[in-house]
Motif scaffolding. Structure first.
Motif, PDB file in Angstrom:
ATOM      1  N   SER A  51      98.561   7.156  94.970  1.00  0.00           N
ATOM      2  CA  SER A  51      98.821   5.797  94.476  1.00  0.00           C
ATOM      3  C   SER A  51      99.703   5.783  93.235  1.00  0.00           C
ATOM      4  CB  SER A  51      97.497   5.098  94.151  1.00  0.00           C
ATOM      5  OG  SER A  51      96.927   5.643  92.963  1.00  0.00           O
ATOM      6  N   GLY A  52      99.788   6.927  92.562  1.00  0.00           N
ATOM      7  CA  GLY A  52     100.576   6.986  91.333  1.00  0.00           C
ATOM      8  C   GLY A  52      99.846   6.406  90.136  1.00  0.00           C
ATOM      9  N   SER A  53      98.571   6.127  90.300  1.00  0.00           N
ATOM     10  CA  SER A  53      97.799   5.512  89.212  1.00  0.00           C
ATOM     11  C   SER A  53      97.535   6.473  88.059  1.00  0.00           C
ATOM     12  CB  SER A  53      96.454   5.001  89.743  1.00  0.00           C
ATOM     13  OG  SER A  53      96.659   4.013  90.722  1.00  0.00           O
ATOM     14  N   ALA A  54      97.745   7.771  88.312  1.00  0.00           N
ATOM     15  CA  ALA A  54      97.478   8.773  87.271  1.00  0.00           C
ATOM     16  C   ALA A  54      98.739   9.109  86.485  1.00  0.00           C
ATOM     17  CB  ALA A  54      96.892  10.033  87.894  1.00  0.00           C
ATOM     18  N   GLY A  55      99.602   8.141  86.296  1.00  0.00           N
ATOM     19  CA  GLY A  55     100.856   8.377  85.583  1.00  0.00           C
ATOM     20  C   GLY A  55     100.634   8.774  84.137  1.00  0.00           C
ATOM     21  N   GLY A  56     101.569   9.560  83.590  1.00  0.00           N
ATOM     22  CA  GLY A  56     101.518   9.916  82.184  1.00  0.00           C
ATOM     23  C   GLY A  56     100.593  11.056  81.839  1.00  0.00           C
ATOM     24  N   ILE A  57     100.075  11.767  82.856  1.00  0.00           N
ATOM     25  CA  ILE A  57      99.184  12.888  82.584  1.00  0.00           C
ATOM     26  C   ILE A  57      99.982  14.193  82.612  1.00  0.00           C
ATOM     27  CG2 ILE A  57      97.161  11.714  83.503  1.00  0.00           C
ATOM     28  CD1 ILE A  57      97.483  13.362  86.071  1.00  0.00           C
ATOM     29  N   SER A  58      99.404  15.245  82.048  1.00  0.00           N
ATOM     30  CA  SER A  58     100.083  16.537  82.030  1.00  0.00           C
ATOM     31  C   SER A  58     100.041  17.175  83.412  1.00  0.00           C
ATOM     32  CB  SER A  58      99.400  17.472  81.027  1.00  0.00           C
ATOM     33  OG  SER A  58      98.133  17.885  81.522  1.00  0.00           O
ATOM     34  N   GLN A  59     100.919  18.193  83.612  1.00  0.00           N
ATOM     35  CA  GLN A  59     100.909  18.900  84.891  1.00  0.00           C
ATOM     36  C   GLN A  59      99.571  19.613  85.110  1.00  0.00           C
ATOM     37  OE1 GLN A  59     105.165  20.621  84.500  1.00  0.00           O
ATOM     38  NE2 GLN A  59     104.712  20.749  86.659  1.00  0.00           N
ATOM     39  N   LEU A 104     108.764  20.938  84.540  1.00  0.00           N
ATOM     40  CA  LEU A 104     109.279  19.589  84.737  1.00  0.00           C
ATOM     41  C   LEU A 104     109.399  18.951  83.360  1.00  0.00           C
ATOM     42  CD1 LEU A 104     110.010  17.290  86.727  1.00  0.00           C
ATOM     43  CD2 LEU A 104     107.607  16.616  86.651  1.00  0.00           C
ATOM     44  N   ASP A 105     110.641  18.669  82.945  1.00  0.00           N
ATOM     45  CA  ASP A 105     110.881  18.134  81.598  1.00  0.00           C
ATOM     46  C   ASP A 105     110.265  19.037  80.526  1.00  0.00           C
ATOM     47  OD1 ASP A 105     112.183  15.911  82.690  1.00  0.00           O
ATOM     48  OD2 ASP A 105     110.298  14.840  82.927  1.00  0.00           O
ATOM     49  N   GLY A 106     110.382  20.353  80.751  1.00  0.00           N
ATOM     50  CA  GLY A 106     109.908  21.317  79.767  1.00  0.00           C
ATOM     51  C   GLY A 106     108.433  21.642  79.851  1.00  0.00           C
ATOM     52  N   ASP A 107     107.689  20.937  80.726  1.00  0.00           N
ATOM     53  CA  ASP A 107     106.245  21.128  80.833  1.00  0.00           C
ATOM     54  C   ASP A 107     105.930  21.885  82.109  1.00  0.00           C
ATOM     55  OD1 ASP A 107     103.512  20.918  80.436  1.00  0.00           O
ATOM     56  OD2 ASP A 107     103.368  18.937  81.349  1.00  0.00           O
ATOM     57  N   GLY A 108     105.244  23.006  81.977  1.00  0.00           N
ATOM     58  CA  GLY A 108     104.823  23.778  83.136  1.00  0.00           C
ATOM     59  C   GLY A 108     103.403  24.263  82.926  1.00  0.00           C
ATOM     60  N   THR A 109     102.735  24.650  83.995  1.00  0.00           N
ATOM     61  CA  THR A 109     101.354  25.101  83.907  1.00  0.00           C
ATOM     62  C   THR A 109     101.294  26.590  84.227  1.00  0.00           C
ATOM     63  OG1 THR A 109     100.626  22.907  84.631  1.00  0.00           O
ATOM     64  CG2 THR A 109      99.008  24.668  84.745  1.00  0.00           C
ATOM     65  N   ASP A 110     100.407  27.309  83.549  1.00  0.00           N
ATOM     66  CA  ASP A 110     100.290  28.753  83.719  1.00  0.00           C
ATOM     67  C   ASP A 110      99.960  29.118  85.162  1.00  0.00           C
ATOM     68  OD1 ASP A 110      99.919  31.490  82.354  1.00  0.00           O
ATOM     69  OD2 ASP A 110      98.062  31.228  83.514  1.00  0.00           O
ATOM     70  N   ARG A 111     100.779  29.977  85.752  1.00  0.00           N
ATOM     71  CA  ARG A 111     100.642  30.341  87.160  1.00  0.00           C
ATOM     72  C   ARG A 111      99.328  31.062  87.440  1.00  0.00           C
ATOM     73  NH1 ARG A 111     101.991  34.613  90.737  1.00  0.00           N
ATOM     74  NH2 ARG A 111     102.954  33.878  92.677  1.00  0.00           N
ATOM     75  N   ASP A 112      98.960  31.995  86.590  1.00  0.00           N
ATOM     76  CA  ASP A 112      97.717  32.739  86.811  1.00  0.00           C
ATOM     77  C   ASP A 112      96.500  31.812  86.788  1.00  0.00           C
ATOM     78  OD1 ASP A 112      99.074  35.123  87.080  1.00  0.00           O
ATOM     79  OD2 ASP A 112      98.812  35.704  84.985  1.00  0.00           O
ATOM     80  N   TRP A 113      96.537  30.829  85.900  1.00  0.00           N
ATOM     81  CA  TRP A 113      95.446  29.853  85.833  1.00  0.00           C
ATOM     82  C   TRP A 113      95.393  29.035  87.120  1.00  0.00           C
ATOM     83  CZ3 TRP A 113      95.709  24.333  85.366  1.00  0.00           C
ATOM     84  CH2 TRP A 113      94.469  23.719  85.119  1.00  0.00           C
ATOM     85  N   LEU A 114      96.555  28.632  87.612  1.00  0.00           N
ATOM     86  CA  LEU A 114      96.608  27.858  88.849  1.00  0.00           C
ATOM     87  C   LEU A 114      96.046  28.660  90.027  1.00  0.00           C
ATOM     88  CD1 LEU A 114     100.133  26.245  88.441  1.00  0.00           C
ATOM     89  CD2 LEU A 114      97.964  24.996  88.516  1.00  0.00           C
ATOM     90  N   LEU A 115      96.427  29.916  90.114  1.00  0.00           N
ATOM     91  CA  LEU A 115      95.906  30.767  91.185  1.00  0.00           C
ATOM     92  C   LEU A 115      94.398  30.925  91.065  1.00  0.00           C
ATOM     93  CD1 LEU A 115      98.679  33.506  91.272  1.00  0.00           C
ATOM     94  CD2 LEU A 115      98.177  31.854  93.090  1.00  0.00           C
ATOM     95  N   SER A 116      93.926  31.073  89.828  1.00  0.00           N
ATOM     96  CA  SER A 116      92.502  31.272  89.596  1.00  0.00           C
ATOM     97  C   SER A 116      91.673  30.054  89.995  1.00  0.00           C
ATOM     98  CB  SER A 116      92.264  31.605  88.119  1.00  0.00           C
ATOM     99  OG  SER A 116      90.890  31.699  87.840  1.00  0.00           O
ATOM    100  N   ILE A 117      92.094  28.869  89.549  1.00  0.00           N
ATOM    101  CA  ILE A 117      91.285  27.687  89.853  1.00  0.00           C
ATOM    102  C   ILE A 117      91.327  27.349  91.339  1.00  0.00           C
ATOM    103  CG2 ILE A 117      91.436  26.705  87.528  1.00  0.00           C
ATOM    104  CD1 ILE A 117      93.491  24.689  88.652  1.00  0.00           C
ATOM    105  N   ASN A 118      92.445  27.662  91.999  1.00  0.00           N
ATOM    106  CA  ASN A 118      92.527  27.393  93.433  1.00  0.00           C
ATOM    107  C   ASN A 118      91.698  28.366  94.249  1.00  0.00           C
ATOM    108  OD1 ASN A 118      94.536  25.216  94.563  1.00  0.00           O
ATOM    109  ND2 ASN A 118      95.425  25.951  92.657  1.00  0.00           N
ATOM    110  N   SER A 119      91.538  29.597  93.758  1.00  0.00           N
ATOM    111  CA  SER A 119      90.860  30.631  94.539  1.00  0.00           C
ATOM    112  C   SER A 119      89.413  30.266  94.860  1.00  0.00           C
ATOM    113  CB  SER A 119      90.915  31.967  93.798  1.00  0.00           C
ATOM    114  OG  SER A 119      90.139  31.922  92.604  1.00  0.00           O
TER     115      SER A 119
END
Length: 198
Positions: A51-59, A104-119
């Protein structure tokens, strides 16, 4: 018949949704039980994301929403597979890692953290097919469709996403299919992968 879990990945405009529909039609015509699904889902948290209702949040916050949606979705997928369905999923955990770890616009999320939380909240698909295409070509396709360009559809950003996808493909054994080929060739290659797991 045994079920299977097949995932399609790729940047926007790579042809995922079209290939999913064609595969579903082909397998359905053979009498197979096919369930087509996608992430984010169209219910609950997934619908909120769409819905796009979560606009303005971090990656990072956005990534957590995707993982929460994926947790419930994975439970449903495993139920469908246990009932003998072939589940075709348009995007799964690799999308979150590929997109959210790109800047995206200088903001990125740590890859290892992303892999960890998804696992903790994912299941290993029987096959993951990465429809690979040069982002400049994928953006042209999106433009031809006349769709509104999302915040993710910027060339430099999508080049990072493609790099991330190809890295994941090597690490997790995804099958990479050249999505710039003609549609029939792409479909035939995809079906040859699926035939090996069903």
């Amino acid at each position: 018949m045994e079920g299977a879990f097949i995932v399609f990945e790729g940047v926007d405009g790579s042809g995922k949704s079209t290939v999913c529909r064609k595969v579903a039609s082909a397998l359905g015509s053979e009498g197979r039980k096919v369930i087509s699904t996608a992430e984010p889902t169209h219910e609950g948290i997934g619908a909120f994301i769409r819905s796009g209702s979560a606009g303005g949040i971090s990656q990072a916050t956005e990534a957590l929403l995707f993982v929460a949606d994926r947790n419930d979705h994975t439970e449903r997928i495993m139920d469908w597979v246990s009932e003998g369905a072939i589940v075709l999923c348009d995007r799964y955990f690799a999308s979150t890692v590929a997109y959210q770890s790109a800047k995206l616009d200088g903001d990125g999320t740590d890859r290892d953290w992303l892999l960890s939380i998804n696992s903790r909240f994912t299941s290993r698909p029987d096959a993951t097919i990465l429809l690979d295409i040069d982002p400049s070509d994928s953006l042209r396709r999106v433009g031809v469709r006349g769709e509104e360009v999302s915040k993710f559809e910027k060339l430099d950003f999508l080049e990072q996403v493609r790099f991330n996808y190809l890295r994941l493909a090597e690490e997790y054994g995804f099958t990479v299919v050249d999505a710039s080929a003609d549609p029939d060739t792409v479909f035939d290659k995809v079906m040859s992968v699926i035939r090996k797991v069903i």
